[in-house]
Design a protein around this motif. Structure first.
Motif, mmCIF file in Angstrom:
data_model
loop_
_atom_site.group_PDB
_atom_site.id
_atom_site.type_symbol
_atom_site.label_atom_id
_atom_site.label_comp_id
_atom_site.label_asym_id
_atom_site.label_seq_id
_atom_site.Cartn_x
_atom_site.Cartn_y
_atom_site.Cartn_z
ATOM 1 N N PRO A 1 0.810 -1.222 0.000
ATOM 2 C CA PRO A 1 0.000 0.000 0.000
ATOM 3 C C PRO A 1 0.844 1.274 0.000
ATOM 4 O O PRO A 1 0.452 2.260 -0.620
ATOM 5 C CB PRO A 1 -0.828 -0.118 1.280
ATOM 6 C CG PRO A 1 -0.267 -1.239 2.048
ATOM 7 C CD PRO A 1 0.468 -2.116 1.104
ATOM 8 N N LEU A 2 1.979 1.253 0.678
ATOM 9 C CA LEU A 2 2.757 2.493 0.758
ATOM 10 C C LEU A 2 3.692 2.671 -0.428
ATOM 11 O O LEU A 2 3.676 3.705 -1.096
ATOM 12 C CB LEU A 2 3.551 2.510 2.072
ATOM 13 C CG LEU A 2 4.304 3.798 2.356
ATOM 14 C CD1 LEU A 2 3.371 4.982 2.362
ATOM 15 C CD2 LEU A 2 5.032 3.713 3.675
ATOM 16 N N PHE A 3 4.507 1.664 -0.731
ATOM 17 C CA PHE A 3 5.559 1.860 -1.724
ATOM 18 C C PHE A 3 5.044 1.776 -3.162
ATOM 19 O O PHE A 3 5.572 2.435 -4.046
ATOM 20 C CB PHE A 3 6.676 0.835 -1.531
ATOM 21 C CG PHE A 3 7.436 1.034 -0.255
ATOM 22 C CD1 PHE A 3 7.659 2.313 0.228
ATOM 23 C CD2 PHE A 3 7.916 -0.037 0.463
ATOM 24 C CE1 PHE A 3 8.352 2.511 1.402
ATOM 25 C CE2 PHE A 3 8.608 0.156 1.640
ATOM 26 C CZ PHE A 3 8.819 1.431 2.111
ATOM 27 N N ILE A 4 4.022 0.942 -3.410
ATOM 28 C CA ILE A 4 3.548 0.778 -4.785
ATOM 29 C C ILE A 4 2.284 1.597 -5.042
ATOM 30 O O ILE A 4 2.205 2.348 -5.998
ATOM 31 C CB ILE A 4 3.273 -0.711 -5.093
ATOM 32 C CG1 ILE A 4 4.499 -1.572 -4.758
ATOM 33 C CG2 ILE A 4 2.863 -0.896 -6.542
ATOM 34 C CD1 ILE A 4 5.668 -1.398 -5.679
ATOM 35 N N LEU A 5 1.275 1.458 -4.146
ATOM 36 C CA LEU A 5 0.016 2.161 -4.380
ATOM 37 C C LEU A 5 0.050 3.604 -3.901
ATOM 38 O O LEU A 5 -0.850 4.382 -4.195
ATOM 39 C CB LEU A 5 -1.139 1.427 -3.692
ATOM 40 C CG LEU A 5 -1.321 -0.056 -4.019
ATOM 41 C CD1 LEU A 5 -2.485 -0.631 -3.225
ATOM 42 C CD2 LEU A 5 -1.596 -0.244 -5.499
ATOM 43 N N VAL A 6 1.086 3.976 -3.102
ATOM 44 C CA VAL A 6 1.223 5.334 -2.538
ATOM 45 C C VAL A 6 -0.059 5.774 -1.824
ATOM 46 O O VAL A 6 -0.608 6.831 -2.094
ATOM 47 C CB VAL A 6 1.611 6.379 -3.593
ATOM 48 C CG1 VAL A 6 2.263 7.581 -2.936
ATOM 49 C CG2 VAL A 6 2.582 5.806 -4.595
ATOM 50 N N LEU A 7 -0.526 4.925 -0.893
ATOM 51 C CA LEU A 7 -1.668 5.273 -0.056
ATOM 52 C C LEU A 7 -1.187 5.381 1.388
ATOM 53 O O LEU A 7 -0.215 4.743 1.775
ATOM 54 C CB LEU A 7 -2.754 4.203 -0.132
ATOM 55 C CG LEU A 7 -3.432 4.025 -1.483
ATOM 56 C CD1 LEU A 7 -4.354 2.825 -1.450
ATOM 57 C CD2 LEU A 7 -4.207 5.260 -1.836
ATOM 58 N N GLY A 8 -1.890 6.190 2.175
ATOM 59 C CA GLY A 8 -1.531 6.296 3.585
ATOM 60 C C GLY A 8 -0.197 6.960 3.832
ATOM 61 O O GLY A 8 0.540 6.593 4.741
ATOM 62 N N THR A 9 0.121 7.968 3.009
ATOM 63 C CA THR A 9 1.429 8.605 3.167
ATOM 64 C C THR A 9 1.506 9.481 4.420
ATOM 65 O O THR A 9 2.566 9.552 5.030
ATOM 66 C CB THR A 9 1.751 9.473 1.946
ATOM 67 O OG1 THR A 9 0.560 10.101 1.520
ATOM 68 C CG2 THR A 9 2.319 8.661 0.823
ATOM 69 N N CYS A 10 0.376 10.128 4.798
ATOM 70 C CA CYS A 10 0.449 11.049 5.943
ATOM 71 C C CYS A 10 0.893 10.341 7.217
ATOM 72 O O CYS A 10 1.887 10.737 7.824
ATOM 73 C CB CYS A 10 -0.888 11.733 6.189
ATOM 74 S SG CYS A 10 -1.536 12.582 4.771
ATOM 75 N N PRO A 11 0.185 9.268 7.662
ATOM 76 C CA PRO A 11 0.631 8.624 8.896
ATOM 77 C C PRO A 11 2.022 8.016 8.769
ATOM 78 O O PRO A 11 2.777 8.008 9.734
ATOM 79 C CB PRO A 11 -0.423 7.543 9.140
ATOM 80 C CG PRO A 11 -1.090 7.353 7.845
ATOM 81 C CD PRO A 11 -1.030 8.651 7.139
ATOM 82 N N SER A 12 2.376 7.526 7.571
ATOM 83 C CA SER A 12 3.675 6.864 7.484
ATOM 84 C C SER A 12 4.812 7.869 7.582
ATOM 85 O O SER A 12 5.858 7.575 8.167
ATOM 86 C CB SER A 12 3.777 6.061 6.192
ATOM 87 O OG SER A 12 3.451 6.873 5.111
ATOM 88 N N LEU A 13 4.628 9.074 7.054
ATOM 89 C CA LEU A 13 5.681 10.079 7.199
ATOM 90 C C LEU A 13 5.750 10.567 8.636
ATOM 91 O O LEU A 13 6.830 10.791 9.191
ATOM 92 C CB LEU A 13 5.418 11.269 6.272
ATOM 93 C CG LEU A 13 5.590 11.030 4.784
ATOM 94 C CD1 LEU A 13 5.010 12.178 3.995
ATOM 95 C CD2 LEU A 13 7.058 10.867 4.444
ATOM 96 N N ALA A 14 4.577 10.724 9.269
ATOM 97 C CA ALA A 14 4.551 11.360 10.577
ATOM 98 C C ALA A 14 4.961 10.417 11.692
ATOM 99 O O ALA A 14 5.581 10.847 12.672
ATOM 100 C CB ALA A 14 3.159 11.904 10.858
ATOM 101 N N THR A 15 4.625 9.132 11.607
ATOM 102 C CA THR A 15 4.831 8.265 12.765
ATOM 103 C C THR A 15 6.059 7.383 12.642
ATOM 104 O O THR A 15 6.343 6.614 13.545
ATOM 105 C CB THR A 15 3.606 7.357 12.995
ATOM 106 O OG1 THR A 15 3.438 6.537 11.844
ATOM 107 C CG2 THR A 15 2.361 8.167 13.218
ATOM 108 N N SER A 16 6.815 7.471 11.547
ATOM 109 C CA SER A 16 7.960 6.579 11.412
ATOM 110 C C SER A 16 9.239 7.206 11.965
ATOM 111 O O SER A 16 10.311 6.968 11.442
ATOM 112 C CB SER A 16 8.145 6.179 9.946
ATOM 113 O OG SER A 16 8.435 7.318 9.179
ATOM 114 N N THR A 17 9.128 8.002 13.027
ATOM 115 C CA THR A 17 10.346 8.591 13.595
ATOM 116 C C THR A 17 11.195 7.539 14.287
ATOM 117 O O THR A 17 12.407 7.634 14.296
ATOM 118 C CB THR A 17 10.003 9.694 14.596
ATOM 119 O OG1 THR A 17 8.964 9.209 15.438
ATOM 120 C CG2 THR A 17 9.554 10.953 13.904
ATOM 121 N N THR A 18 10.570 6.533 14.892
ATOM 122 C CA THR A 18 11.321 5.428 15.480
ATOM 123 C C THR A 18 10.658 4.115 15.069
ATOM 124 O O THR A 18 9.502 4.096 14.654
ATOM 125 C CB THR A 18 11.340 5.480 17.023
ATOM 126 O OG1 THR A 18 10.010 5.263 17.484
ATOM 127 C CG2 THR A 18 11.849 6.807 17.531
#
Lengths: 207, 196
Positions: free
Chosen positions: A20-37
């Motif tokens: 969903p993230l790398f191919i379909l480019v969905l759910g980018t907001c939470p993945s950018l914001a919460t992947s600090t650790t």
């Protein structure tokens, strides 16, 4: 229902092929914001997977009763109910994680992955298939978040597994004292996702 | 004193704590819609209106209905329904009042419901304990910041599409994300401008 795709392919397609993230480019907001650790990314992944599986099951069960005209609002209400449950459960049991994910837990409601799977899959397929689809997509999303969280935590914070009792410094204490701070800041998030996406694209072209 | 405080809040919301580049809200339309400057401007205007109206209505509902009846936990469900209804309403009004604007915005209007910046603004105003005026100013400032970055990025992207020097593997989404990283880095320079 009548699709000839086998059940295990329904489950594994979310890992790489239709990630969903790398191919379909969905759910980018939470993945950018919460992947600090790593731990934050993992927590967000679990929460999203739970909502995705539950809402897929319920929507698949209700698919014959929901009139076509009000289908989107009906889906949103189902999703929002599960998100509220997750929000309250996390506030009660993992309070520090709840604090660091902040507004992005209630924002799972508008995560395009979940509404997208409800509309594109669960509203047309049986319960078992929908549950497997949700689980696979959720785990694929979680894996993407964990990869991003790992990279950003090691480079930006100099640690790994911070927030858990197993925290350690992979590059030694010297690097931990002066890490590449920008990786935990917003620019690092965009850069990590952009380069990872290019990497996945390259891998896909090779195979 | 009061006016100065609100001005600070607006500057903080637009530049320092920008929705897209600092808080990661509304990334989907930011990456999806921002291919042409005209459509970016149209989308921005619609979003400014919806975010401001939705935040104010949600604030009023939360403090006059949900809290007195001890239903605070229902806010996610209530807010998303308010937003969906509002977007539908805006769509109907624009269609009646100005068919040409409706033509221009047409496809982007329903998409605003699932724009996380709208729900995010409404929820953040509640979690930050803002009063009514502050909520209004914060929502207005944040949505203008969203529009500003959307238009800026559309301008960059129009040129990016015709540059042949981009490596093949980076074309499309990856280079857009790397560009937003540089834009976010530039916006980090505003960090010390206003202290909230």
């Amino acid at each position: 229902m009548a699709s000839g795709v086998s059940l295990d392919r329904e489950f594994t397609k979310g890992f790489v092929r239709e990630n969903p993230l790398f191919i379909l480019v969905l759910g980018t907001c939470p993945s950018l914001a919460t992947s600090t650790t790593l731990f934050n990314g993992f927590g967000m992944g679990i929460a999203a997977t739970f909502v995705l599986v539950c809402s897929n099951i319920v929507i698949s069960l209700l698919r014959k009763f929901i009139p076509d005209g009000v289908r989107i609002p009906a889906f949103i209400v189902v999703i929002a109910s599960f998100v509220t449950m997750v929000d309250l459960l996390m506030e009660g049991f993992v309070f520090s994680l709840h604090q660091s994910l902040g507004v992005f837990i209630p924002l799972i409601v508008v995560n395009c992955i979940i509404l997208g799977r409800a509309e594109a899959f669960a509203s047309k397929n049986g319960v078992l298939r929908s549950a497997l689809d949700g689980l696979g997509m959720g785990l694929g999303f979680m894996a993407a978040l964990v990869v991003m969280g790992t990279i950003r935590e090691i480079l930006g914070n100099g640690t790994l597994m911070a927030g858990t009792p197993y925290e350690f410094a992979p590059f030694g204490e010297g690097f931990k004292a002066s890490p590449v701070l920008v990786m935990t800041l917003p620019p690092g998030a965009f850069l990590t996702l952009g380069l990872l996406m290019a990497g996945v694209k390259r891998l896909g072209e090779r195979s | 004193m009061e006016i100065a405080h609100y001005l600070q809040l607006v500057l903080w919301a637009i530049l320092v704590n920008n929705f897209v580049l600092a808080q990661f809200l509304g990334i989907c339309p930011f990456l999806g819609v921002s291919r042409k400057i005209e459509s970016a401007i149209g989308m921005s205007i619609a979003v400014v209106f919806v975010i401001t109206a939705a935040s104010v209505i949600c604030w009023l509902l939360y403090y006059t209905v949900l809290l007195p009846f001890h239903l605070g936990f229902l806010r996610t469900i209530v807010f998303i329904l308010v937003i969906a209804a509002l977007v539908q309403f805006v769509e109907m009004v624009i269609r009646k009042v100005s068919p040409s604007l409706f033509q221009a915005l047409g496809i982007y209007l329903p998409l605003i419901t699932t724009n996380c910046a709208v729900l995010g603004a409404a929820l953040l105003a509640i979690t930050k304990d803002f009063n009514f005026m502050k909520t209004l100013v914060y929502a207005l400032g944040s949505s203008i910041g969203f529009g500003l970055v959307l238009v800026l990025f559309a301008g960059i992207r129009q040129r990016l599409d015709i540059v042949p020097a981009v490596p093949r593997i980076l074309r499309g989404m990856p280079i857009a994300l790397v560009t937003s990283a540089i834009l976010a880095l530039a916006f980090l320079g505003f960090a010390g401008l206003v202290k909230m």
